[in-house]
Design a protein around this motif. Structure first.
Motif, PDB file in Angstrom:
ATOM      1  N   GLY A   1       0.779  -1.229   0.000  1.00  0.00           N
ATOM      2  CA  GLY A   1       0.000   0.000   0.000  1.00  0.00           C
ATOM      3  C   GLY A   1       0.809   1.275   0.000  1.00  0.00           C
ATOM      4  O   GLY A   1       0.251   2.362   0.172  1.00  0.00           O
ATOM      5  N   PHE A   2       2.127   1.178  -0.228  1.00  0.00           N
ATOM      6  CA  PHE A   2       2.974   2.378  -0.292  1.00  0.00           C
ATOM      7  C   PHE A   2       3.823   2.339  -1.552  1.00  0.00           C
ATOM      8  O   PHE A   2       4.244   1.270  -2.008  1.00  0.00           O
ATOM      9  N   ALA A   3       4.092   3.513  -2.098  1.00  0.00           N
ATOM     10  CA  ALA A   3       4.988   3.634  -3.244  1.00  0.00           C
ATOM     11  C   ALA A   3       5.896   4.835  -3.035  1.00  0.00           C
ATOM     12  O   ALA A   3       5.478   5.877  -2.500  1.00  0.00           O
ATOM     13  N   ASN A   4       7.132   4.696  -3.446  1.00  0.00           N
ATOM     14  CA  ASN A   4       8.112   5.771  -3.333  1.00  0.00           C
ATOM     15  C   ASN A   4       7.707   6.937  -4.237  1.00  0.00           C
ATOM     16  O   ASN A   4       7.300   6.731  -5.388  1.00  0.00           O
ATOM     17  N   THR A   5       7.829   8.147  -3.724  1.00  0.00           N
ATOM     18  CA  THR A   5       7.560   9.320  -4.556  1.00  0.00           C
ATOM     19  C   THR A   5       8.710   9.578  -5.529  1.00  0.00           C
ATOM     20  O   THR A   5       8.563  10.374  -6.458  1.00  0.00           O
ATOM     21  N   GLN A   6       9.862   8.940  -5.280  1.00  0.00           N
ATOM     22  CA  GLN A   6      11.013   9.015  -6.173  1.00  0.00           C
ATOM     23  C   GLN A   6      11.106   7.698  -6.959  1.00  0.00           C
ATOM     24  O   GLN A   6      10.212   6.860  -6.891  1.00  0.00           O
ATOM     25  N   GLU A   7      12.187   7.517  -7.673  1.00  0.00           N
ATOM     26  CA  GLU A   7      12.420   6.248  -8.326  1.00  0.00           C
ATOM     27  C   GLU A   7      12.568   5.153  -7.277  1.00  0.00           C
ATOM     28  O   GLU A   7      12.926   5.421  -6.124  1.00  0.00           O
ATOM     29  N   GLN A   8      12.314   3.915  -7.657  1.00  0.00           N
ATOM     30  CA  GLN A   8      12.398   2.807  -6.717  1.00  0.00           C
ATOM     31  C   GLN A   8      13.776   2.771  -6.063  1.00  0.00           C
ATOM     32  O   GLN A   8      14.807   2.803  -6.740  1.00  0.00           O
ATOM     33  N   GLY A   9      13.768   2.721  -4.724  1.00  0.00           N
ATOM     34  CA  GLY A   9      15.011   2.654  -3.967  1.00  0.00           C
ATOM     35  C   GLY A   9      15.738   3.973  -3.805  1.00  0.00           C
ATOM     36  O   GLY A   9      16.825   4.014  -3.213  1.00  0.00           O
ATOM     37  N   ALA A  10      15.146   5.074  -4.293  1.00  0.00           N
ATOM     38  CA  ALA A  10      15.822   6.369  -4.257  1.00  0.00           C
ATOM     39  C   ALA A  10      15.336   7.212  -3.082  1.00  0.00           C
ATOM     40  O   ALA A  10      14.149   7.216  -2.745  1.00  0.00           O
ATOM     41  N   TYR A  11      16.270   7.924  -2.474  1.00  0.00           N
ATOM     42  CA  TYR A  11      15.925   8.863  -1.415  1.00  0.00           C
ATOM     43  C   TYR A  11      15.463  10.178  -2.027  1.00  0.00           C
ATOM     44  O   TYR A  11      15.729  10.472  -3.198  1.00  0.00           O
ATOM     45  N   SER A  12      14.761  10.957  -1.223  1.00  0.00           N
ATOM     46  CA  SER A  12      14.194  12.210  -1.714  1.00  0.00           C
ATOM     47  C   SER A  12      15.071  13.393  -1.312  1.00  0.00           C
ATOM     48  O   SER A  12      15.682  13.387  -0.232  1.00  0.00           O
ATOM     49  N   PRO A  13      15.138  14.418  -2.143  1.00  0.00           N
ATOM     50  CA  PRO A  13      15.731  15.672  -1.666  1.00  0.00           C
ATOM     51  C   PRO A  13      14.910  16.187  -0.483  1.00  0.00           C
ATOM     52  O   PRO A  13      13.706  15.920  -0.394  1.00  0.00           O
ATOM     53  N   ARG A  14      15.558  16.905   0.414  1.00  0.00           N
ATOM     54  CA  ARG A  14      14.818  17.448   1.555  1.00  0.00           C
ATOM     55  C   ARG A  14      13.761  18.425   1.052  1.00  0.00           C
ATOM     56  O   ARG A  14      14.073  19.412   0.395  1.00  0.00           O
ATOM     57  N   PRO A  15      12.478  18.161   1.354  1.00  0.00           N
ATOM     58  CA  PRO A  15      11.444  19.118   0.952  1.00  0.00           C
ATOM     59  C   PRO A  15      11.649  20.458   1.661  1.00  0.00           C
ATOM     60  O   PRO A  15      12.141  20.511   2.796  1.00  0.00           O
ATOM     61  N   GLU A  16      11.259  21.518   1.011  1.00  0.00           N
ATOM     62  CA  GLU A  16      11.455  22.850   1.579  1.00  0.00           C
ATOM     63  C   GLU A  16      10.729  23.020   2.901  1.00  0.00           C
ATOM     64  O   GLU A  16      11.158  23.800   3.755  1.00  0.00           O
ATOM     65  N   TYR A  17       9.620  22.290   3.087  1.00  0.00           N
ATOM     66  CA  TYR A  17       8.846  22.487   4.309  1.00  0.00           C
ATOM     67  C   TYR A  17       9.528  21.890   5.536  1.00  0.00           C
ATOM     68  O   TYR A  17       9.174  22.252   6.661  1.00  0.00           O
ATOM     69  N   ARG A  18      10.487  20.946   5.354  1.00  0.00           N
ATOM     70  CA  ARG A  18      11.149  20.375   6.525  1.00  0.00           C
ATOM     71  C   ARG A  18      12.304  21.267   6.943  1.00  0.00           C
ATOM     72  O   ARG A  18      13.303  21.364   6.233  1.00  0.00           O
ATOM     73  N   PRO A  19      12.210  21.927   8.091  1.00  0.00           N
ATOM     74  CA  PRO A  19      13.300  22.807   8.528  1.00  0.00           C
ATOM     75  C   PRO A  19      14.582  22.020   8.783  1.00  0.00           C
ATOM     76  O   PRO A  19      14.552  20.852   9.159  1.00  0.00           O
ATOM     77  N   VAL A  20      15.706  22.680   8.572  1.00  0.00           N
ATOM     78  CA  VAL A  20      17.004  22.093   8.892  1.00  0.00           C
ATOM     79  C   VAL A  20      17.280  22.358  10.366  1.00  0.00           C
ATOM     80  O   VAL A  20      17.301  23.509  10.807  1.00  0.00           O
ATOM     81  N   THR A  21      17.474  21.283  11.154  1.00  0.00           N
ATOM     82  CA  THR A  21      17.718  21.452  12.585  1.00  0.00           C
ATOM     83  C   THR A  21      19.169  21.861  12.834  1.00  0.00           C
ATOM     84  O   THR A  21      20.040  21.689  11.983  1.00  0.00           O
ATOM     85  N   LYS A  22      19.420  22.379  14.038  1.00  0.00           N
ATOM     86  CA  LYS A  22      20.793  22.769  14.380  1.00  0.00           C
ATOM     87  C   LYS A  22      21.713  21.556  14.378  1.00  0.00           C
ATOM     88  O   LYS A  22      22.899  21.663  14.036  1.00  0.00           O
ATOM     89  N   PHE A  23      21.178  20.402  14.750  1.00  0.00           N
ATOM     90  CA  PHE A  23      21.973  19.180  14.743  1.00  0.00           C
ATOM     91  C   PHE A  23      22.318  18.782  13.306  1.00  0.00           C
ATOM     92  O   PHE A  23      23.419  18.314  13.024  1.00  0.00           O
ATOM     93  N   GLU A  24      21.361  18.993  12.405  1.00  0.00           N
ATOM     94  CA  GLU A  24      21.587  18.677  11.000  1.00  0.00           C
ATOM     95  C   GLU A  24      22.657  19.598  10.415  1.00  0.00           C
ATOM     96  O   GLU A  24      23.546  19.148   9.679  1.00  0.00           O
ATOM     97  N   LYS A  25      22.587  20.880  10.737  1.00  0.00           N
ATOM     98  CA  LYS A  25      23.591  21.824  10.262  1.00  0.00           C
ATOM     99  C   LYS A  25      24.970  21.451  10.777  1.00  0.00           C
ATOM    100  O   LYS A  25      25.965  21.493  10.050  1.00  0.00           O
ATOM    101  N   ARG A  26      25.037  21.084  12.055  1.00  0.00           N
ATOM    102  CA  ARG A  26      26.307  20.692  12.654  1.00  0.00           C
ATOM    103  C   ARG A  26      26.850  19.458  11.951  1.00  0.00           C
ATOM    104  O   ARG A  26      28.036  19.363  11.656  1.00  0.00           O
TER     105      ARG A  26
END
Length: 250
Positions: free
Chosen positions: A208-233
């Motif tokens: 019941g799920f399908a990847n929004t990208q190609e099969q097995g591919a990760y997605s670019p970070r969507p603009e709506y997901r903020p970058v956390t301070k830990f992520e920046k570090r």
């Protein structure tokens, strides 16, 4: 790098000596969505909790909610599981006032911090559960009510013998599926490559799920997901972050 807090001895009661409507403990067996952590609320967090919980807090005792009654409108509904200290959730809610957001977090200082952020930003489109996400899924949400579920940087349980404790497992994903509308998005993010691979394997095999990208591919970070301070570090140290976006197909 992850914005998850460190686990502590479950026999240490200091983390439970804060006011709460519900016990955060789950009513179901199996993998919990959290690990209890040390830490007391600051005075500012405690005051924000006391002022704003009656308005923005949701309880297990409320039973299955009607989101239209909770928010007073019919709008796109997002659920974030494990929002930490809540900054990213508050930023997303402020950036999308036309959408509604439900956050789930058992760590009381995080709940207090989010409620203070809600006050400071003047937000009206956020509600909060202070219980295990499993109970929110099983006892509080009607089927097909969610447009998006977000699980950002869950505990990676990086030791191999602990992988079974990871939140993202086939059974959990299927329970989430039933709360998403057809076409709704499950958005996962992690800064542990091994967990990203585990997530991709679980999601790739999930009915019941399908990847929004190609099969097995990760997605670019969507603009709506903020970058956390830990992520920046982590980025400054050359660490990676992996986003997975899968939509419900049936």
């Amino acid at each position: 790098m992850s914005d998850q807090k460190e686990p502590h001895d479950l026999n240490d009661e200091s983390a439970l000596k804060q006011p709460a409507i519900d016990s955060p403990m789950t009513t179901r067996r199996g993998v919990r969505s959290f690990v209890l952590r040390q830490g007391r609320m600051t005075e500012g967090q405690k005051k924000a909790y006391e002022r704003s919980w009656p308005k923005f807090g949701l309880s297990r005792e409320n039973g299955v909610i009607d989101p239209r009654q909770v928010f007073g409108r019919d709008a796109m509904l997002n659920l974030e599981i494990g929002f930490g200290m809540g900054r990213s959730l508050a930023e997303m809610a402020e950036a999308a006032p036309e959408q509604d957001f439900i956050g789930v977090e058992v760590h009381l200082p995080g709940v207090g911090a989010l409620l203070k952020d809600i006050e400071d930003r003047g937000l009206e489109n956020v509600r909060v559960y202070n219980i295990d996400a499993n109970d929110v899924i099983d006892l509080c949400l009607p089927d097909a009510c969610l447009d998006q579920v977000m699980v950002f940087f869950p505990d990676p349980w990086h030791k191999k013998r602990h992988h079974k404790r990871r939140l993202v497992q086939p059974e959990f994903v299927q329970r989430i599926r039933h709360k998403l509308r057809v076409g709704g998005i499950l958005h996962l993010a992690t800064d542990w490559e091994n967990y990203a691979e585990h997530m991709m394997e679980v999601m790739g095999e999930s009915e019941g799920f399908a990847n929004t990208q190609e099969q097995g591919a990760y997605s670019p970070r969507p603009e709506y997901r903020p970058v956390t301070k830990f992520e920046k570090r982590g980025e400054n140290l050359g660490h990676g972050v992996w986003d997975l976006l899968f939509h419900r197909t049936n």
